[in-house]
Design a protein around this motif. Sequence first.
Motif, PDB file in Angstrom:
ATOM      1  N   GLU A   6       0.602  -1.582   0.097  1.00  0.00           N
ATOM      2  CA  GLU A   6       0.098   0.039   0.450  1.00  0.00           C
ATOM      3  C   GLU A   6       0.988   1.217   0.587  1.00  0.00           C
ATOM      4  N   ILE A   7       0.903   2.713  -0.586  1.00  0.00           N
ATOM      5  CA  ILE A   7       1.594   3.248  -0.808  1.00  0.00           C
ATOM      6  C   ILE A   7       0.060   4.405  -0.046  1.00  0.00           C
ATOM      7  N   ASP A   8       1.025   5.745   0.816  1.00  0.00           N
ATOM      8  CA  ASP A   8       0.406   6.696   1.553  1.00  0.00           C
ATOM      9  C   ASP A   8      -0.129   7.874   0.349  1.00  0.00           C
ATOM     10  N   THR A   9      -1.688   7.732  -0.732  1.00  0.00           N
ATOM     11  CA  THR A   9      -1.487   8.358  -1.392  1.00  0.00           C
ATOM     12  C   THR A   9      -2.269  10.282  -0.955  1.00  0.00           C
ATOM     13  N   GLU A  10      -2.210  10.215   0.473  1.00  0.00           N
ATOM     14  CA  GLU A  10      -2.495  11.133   0.641  1.00  0.00           C
ATOM     15  C   GLU A  10      -2.202  12.608   0.732  1.00  0.00           C
ATOM     16  N   GLN A  11      -0.393  12.102   1.026  1.00  0.00           N
ATOM     17  CA  GLN A  11      -0.271  13.254   0.708  1.00  0.00           C
ATOM     18  C   GLN A  11       0.356  13.871  -0.947  1.00  0.00           C
ATOM     19  N   ALA A  12       0.481  12.617  -1.544  1.00  0.00           N
ATOM     20  CA  ALA A  12       0.424  12.889  -3.042  1.00  0.00           C
ATOM     21  C   ALA A  12      -0.894  14.094  -4.071  1.00  0.00           C
ATOM     22  N   GLN A  13      -1.935  14.209  -3.256  1.00  0.00           N
ATOM     23  CA  GLN A  13      -3.009  14.629  -3.875  1.00  0.00           C
ATOM     24  C   GLN A  13      -3.032  15.747  -4.328  1.00  0.00           C
ATOM     25  N   PRO A  14      -3.412  16.627  -5.898  1.00  0.00           N
ATOM     26  CA  PRO A  14      -2.532  17.683  -5.788  1.00  0.00           C
ATOM     27  C   PRO A  14      -3.934  18.630  -5.619  1.00  0.00           C
ATOM     28  N   ALA A  15      -2.886  19.625  -5.210  1.00  0.00           N
ATOM     29  CA  ALA A  15      -3.851  21.480  -4.576  1.00  0.00           C
ATOM     30  C   ALA A  15      -4.810  21.676  -5.328  1.00  0.00           C
ATOM     31  N   GLN A  16      -4.688  21.804  -6.537  1.00  0.00           N
ATOM     32  CA  GLN A  16      -5.897  22.548  -7.051  1.00  0.00           C
ATOM     33  C   GLN A  16      -6.259  21.419  -8.316  1.00  0.00           C
ATOM     34  N   VAL A  17      -7.559  22.131  -8.435  1.00  0.00           N
ATOM     35  CA  VAL A  17      -8.273  20.808  -9.581  1.00  0.00           C
ATOM     36  C   VAL A  17      -7.390  21.743 -11.287  1.00  0.00           C
ATOM     37  N   ARG A 180       7.486   2.989  -4.320  1.00  0.00           N
ATOM     38  CA  ARG A 180       6.108   3.811  -4.401  1.00  0.00           C
ATOM     39  C   ARG A 180       6.326   4.326  -5.575  1.00  0.00           C
ATOM     40  N   PRO A 181       6.785   4.145  -6.141  1.00  0.00           N
ATOM     41  CA  PRO A 181       6.461   5.851  -7.425  1.00  0.00           C
ATOM     42  C   PRO A 181       4.832   5.452  -8.135  1.00  0.00           C
ATOM     43  N   ALA A 182       4.802   6.945  -8.282  1.00  0.00           N
ATOM     44  CA  ALA A 182       3.495   7.563  -8.970  1.00  0.00           C
ATOM     45  C   ALA A 182       3.115   6.675 -10.554  1.00  0.00           C
ATOM     46  N   CYS A 183       4.043   6.597 -11.007  1.00  0.00           N
ATOM     47  CA  CYS A 183       4.170   6.360 -12.527  1.00  0.00           C
ATOM     48  C   CYS A 183       4.810   4.793 -12.593  1.00  0.00           C
ATOM     49  N   VAL A 184       4.583   3.737 -13.845  1.00  0.00           N
ATOM     50  CA  VAL A 184       5.397   3.682 -14.131  1.00  0.00           C
ATOM     51  C   VAL A 184       5.779   2.729 -16.034  1.00  0.00           C
ATOM     52  N   LEU A 185       6.948   3.459 -16.429  1.00  0.00           N
ATOM     53  CA  LEU A 185       7.066   3.496 -17.906  1.00  0.00           C
ATOM     54  C   LEU A 185       7.834   2.203 -17.538  1.00  0.00           C
ATOM     55  N   MET A 186       6.920   1.295 -19.312  1.00  0.00           N
ATOM     56  CA  MET A 186       7.204   0.230 -19.593  1.00  0.00           C
ATOM     57  C   MET A 186       6.843   0.004 -21.087  1.00  0.00           C
ATOM     58  N   HIS A 202       0.364  -9.761 -17.221  1.00  0.00           N
ATOM     59  CA  HIS A 202      -1.002  -8.460 -17.711  1.00  0.00           C
ATOM     60  C   HIS A 202      -1.811  -8.561 -16.389  1.00  0.00           C
ATOM     61  N   LYS A 203      -2.477  -9.913 -16.114  1.00  0.00           N
ATOM     62  CA  LYS A 203      -3.167 -10.034 -14.425  1.00  0.00           C
ATOM     63  C   LYS A 203      -2.126  -9.515 -13.141  1.00  0.00           C
ATOM     64  N   LEU A 204      -0.388  -9.819 -13.186  1.00  0.00           N
ATOM     65  CA  LEU A 204      -0.369  -9.072 -12.288  1.00  0.00           C
ATOM     66  C   LEU A 204      -0.250  -7.896 -12.617  1.00  0.00           C
ATOM     67  N   MET A 205       0.104  -7.193 -13.726  1.00  0.00           N
ATOM     68  CA  MET A 205       0.250  -5.346 -13.656  1.00  0.00           C
ATOM     69  C   MET A 205      -1.337  -4.673 -13.396  1.00  0.00           C
ATOM     70  N   ASN A 206      -2.163  -5.636 -13.297  1.00  0.00           N
ATOM     71  CA  ASN A 206      -3.765  -4.543 -12.993  1.00  0.00           C
ATOM     72  C   ASN A 206      -3.789  -5.444 -11.480  1.00  0.00           C
ATOM     73  N   ARG A 207      -3.235  -6.259 -11.058  1.00  0.00           N
ATOM     74  CA  ARG A 207      -3.266  -6.509  -9.435  1.00  0.00           C
ATOM     75  C   ARG A 207      -2.815  -4.950  -9.331  1.00  0.00           C
ATOM     76  N   LEU A 208      -1.773  -5.278  -9.139  1.00  0.00           N
ATOM     77  CA  LEU A 208      -0.800  -4.224  -8.852  1.00  0.00           C
ATOM     78  C   LEU A 208      -1.572  -3.019  -9.184  1.00  0.00           C
ATOM     79  N   ASN A 209      -2.012  -2.205  -9.980  1.00  0.00           N
ATOM     80  CA  ASN A 209      -2.494  -1.479 -10.268  1.00  0.00           C
ATOM     81  C   ASN A 209      -3.608  -0.920  -9.264  1.00  0.00           C
ATOM     82  N   GLN A 210      -4.589  -1.981  -8.742  1.00  0.00           N
ATOM     83  CA  GLN A 210      -5.261  -1.847  -8.623  1.00  0.00           C
ATOM     84  C   GLN A 210      -4.829  -1.568  -7.144  1.00  0.00           C
ATOM     85  N   GLU A 211      -3.576  -1.866  -6.124  1.00  0.00           N
ATOM     86  CA  GLU A 211      -3.467  -2.547  -5.168  1.00  0.00           C
ATOM     87  C   GLU A 211      -3.201  -1.336  -4.751  1.00  0.00           C
ATOM     88  N   MET A 212      -2.263  -0.830  -5.979  1.00  0.00           N
ATOM     89  CA  MET A 212      -0.860   0.693  -5.381  1.00  0.00           C
ATOM     90  C   MET A 212      -1.612   1.663  -6.027  1.00  0.00           C
TER      91      MET A 212
END
Length: 250
Positions: A6-17, A180-186, A202-212
Amino acid sequence: MNSRVEIDTEQAQPAQVGEDAVLACRQLRKCYRQGGRDLEVLSGVELEVKRGEKLAIVGASGSGKSTLLNLLGGLDTPSSGEVRVAGRNLAELNANERGWLRNSNLGFVYQFHHLLNEFSALENVAMPLLIGRRPVAEARSEAETILKAVGLGERMEHKPSQLSGGERQRVAIARALVTRPACVLMDEPTGNLDRATAAEIHKLMNRLNQEMGISFVIVTHDPDLAAALDRCLHLIDGQLIADWHQGDHV
């Protein structure tokens, strides 16, 4: 140890729309000098990658897909335009700042895994953290957690030569995720795998995207992988054209 990452996404939330892109480029151009003239590979590419989004970039061989990925990852310099990682313009940073921003916000996975053969899977995955000057014990613990998350808990002390092609690619994915990057380039992550192993990745990437909650930008020729993502963009004549969004793709 809990294998769910798991990652803490709270700190990374954008300040503005409007600032919720984890990765973006504006009017991105890349030219090479060839035969006494300029060859334009990318001509004003526009892209925003949202948090947790999975997108495919497809196109003919030689169309500039890998060039685009290298520019987005800060591994190459554009002829003009800008790339923003976590809201920061790479062109405004010095080399050390760019390196830190890449290491903390981006992960990279290539068609060829580029693992270090003399090191174990655990050591390969811990390497980005050690480069970032994390304590050895902490880096190893994080690497163990990620390797368990990708199903390699029993193989972490094996060296790449002792692993199958699919296992080596899982190690490469774990290495990309350990910070714990924000984005993975493949770049063609399943290009050298058989269909069954590619389907597992494919299944692994989808699961990790959902979990992380990590975003994925994937250059691929694999139609099955592209169809499983949220968006598919086609690189044509140096520009990105939307093929489809998941909501329109049935």
